[in-house]
Write a protein that holds these residues in place. Sequence first.
Motif, mmCIF file in Angstrom:
data_model
loop_
_atom_site.group_PDB
_atom_site.id
_atom_site.type_symbol
_atom_site.label_atom_id
_atom_site.label_comp_id
_atom_site.label_asym_id
_atom_site.label_seq_id
_atom_site.Cartn_x
_atom_site.Cartn_y
_atom_site.Cartn_z
ATOM 1 N N ALA A 1 0.601 -1.230 -0.014
ATOM 2 C CA ALA A 1 0.156 -0.027 -0.170
ATOM 3 C C ALA A 1 0.871 1.092 0.087
ATOM 4 N N GLU A 2 1.805 1.353 0.657
ATOM 5 C CA GLU A 2 2.752 2.305 0.641
ATOM 6 C C GLU A 2 3.243 2.771 -0.577
ATOM 7 N N THR A 3 3.894 1.715 -1.309
ATOM 8 C CA THR A 3 4.484 2.045 -2.688
ATOM 9 C C THR A 3 3.278 2.509 -3.443
ATOM 10 N N THR A 4 2.341 1.870 -3.519
ATOM 11 C CA THR A 4 1.335 2.116 -4.184
ATOM 12 C C THR A 4 0.710 3.770 -4.207
ATOM 13 N N GLU A 5 0.746 3.974 -2.927
ATOM 14 C CA GLU A 5 0.146 5.511 -2.501
ATOM 15 C C GLU A 5 1.597 6.408 -2.927
#
Length: 428
Positions: free
Chosen positions: A335-339
């Motif tokens: 989720a961090e990389t996507t955000e």
Amino acid sequence: MSGPGLDERTDLAFEGPDDAEPGTDPAARRGWGPWWRRNRGLVAVVLVVLLGVVLTVALTPRGSGEPLAPDNPAPEGARAVAQVLGRQGVDVREPTDLQEVRDTATAGTTLLVLQADLLAPDQLRGLRATGADLVLVDPSLPVLQVLAPELSIGGTAGSYTAAPGCDDPDAVAAGEARGGGSRYVASGSAPVPGVEREAPSATARVAVCYPPGSGTNPDAGSYAVVDDAQEQRRVVVHGQPDVLSNRWLAEEGNAALALRSLGRQDTLLWYRVDPLDVALDAGDGPAPTAVELLPRWVGWAGWQLLLVTAVAVLWRFRRLGRLVPERLPAVVRSAETTEGRARLYRAAGARVAGAQVLRAATSRRLAARLSTGSVSDPATVARLAAAASGRDPVSVGLLLDGPPPTDDAGLVRLADDLDRLEREVTHR
């Protein structure tokens, strides 16, 4: 681009393994391209090295490479005459040291000696005592004083072609041949300092052949024979080495002269004097090592290279800092990389690219849900999705493959509409 609809669909920004086409291996899609780009320099170096090895092996002459060596096919070698003698039944041997020569050279054999000048007087007397017929190539006066005292040096001359000019049967049969080089005369000479001269034989028949017939000392010839039937001693002197070489063997009567002088006996010992063997045979101590044979400057050059290498290492050496422990592998939530990627889209104002990613991800999921197989073009997916959700096919088509939004609010609405369409297809 940070609205609720986009945040709920941020996983569309990345294409995971499940999004790939069924039965497709990513490594197979990449092929050899990345590997070749990383390693093409190393491959080029390996190919160059292999090519160098192949060329070295192919171009290396197969033989000793020494002048007048019986295995040297080069123009200055004597492989041709050695092979012809072998075909005529002569056993051509190559002894490697003086002791082997003394053991195998006997009456009834022919001993060809190359570089006889390297031998000491006692070693020359050892060759004379074998009783073998001697063939000398370009011998100096000290050699003649021991092995053929009936001859003396008559000067040198450039190469020429001449008639025999003597009554020696071998020279008469050969006819015109190549002369020149060192020349000899049939007369006594003054003793050489340090060399005990053998007494000339009163019964020896001396023939000096192939004189130039003009110039200084016109009677000195480049081919001489000392034949002493009473003492059973025969010495042939070739002052012109070209007669035995591959390059000149087929010219004039050179071949006949070479073959007749070397092939009188059934066994021919082809001996090239080795300076190391001469030193050992003379009792001068053990053979020098490879290091002892190197020039003196090699040691100083080696120390200088070592010093330069040490200075270069100290100059280019990089000090390493304190070791820092690190827990590996580092865990990073998807989720961090996507955000993070979504924020990059927003910072760049890439609404067109963001819309394409959202629509492509929705189309792939709908295609998988609707079992369209490998057919996932927007028109087909839109038609099937409209039928599954009860919507108008035209509006679904514009939603999946329409114009991009013009502002962030439009992009958020597009994300919400795509999410709503996907839920309708899924729950019906």
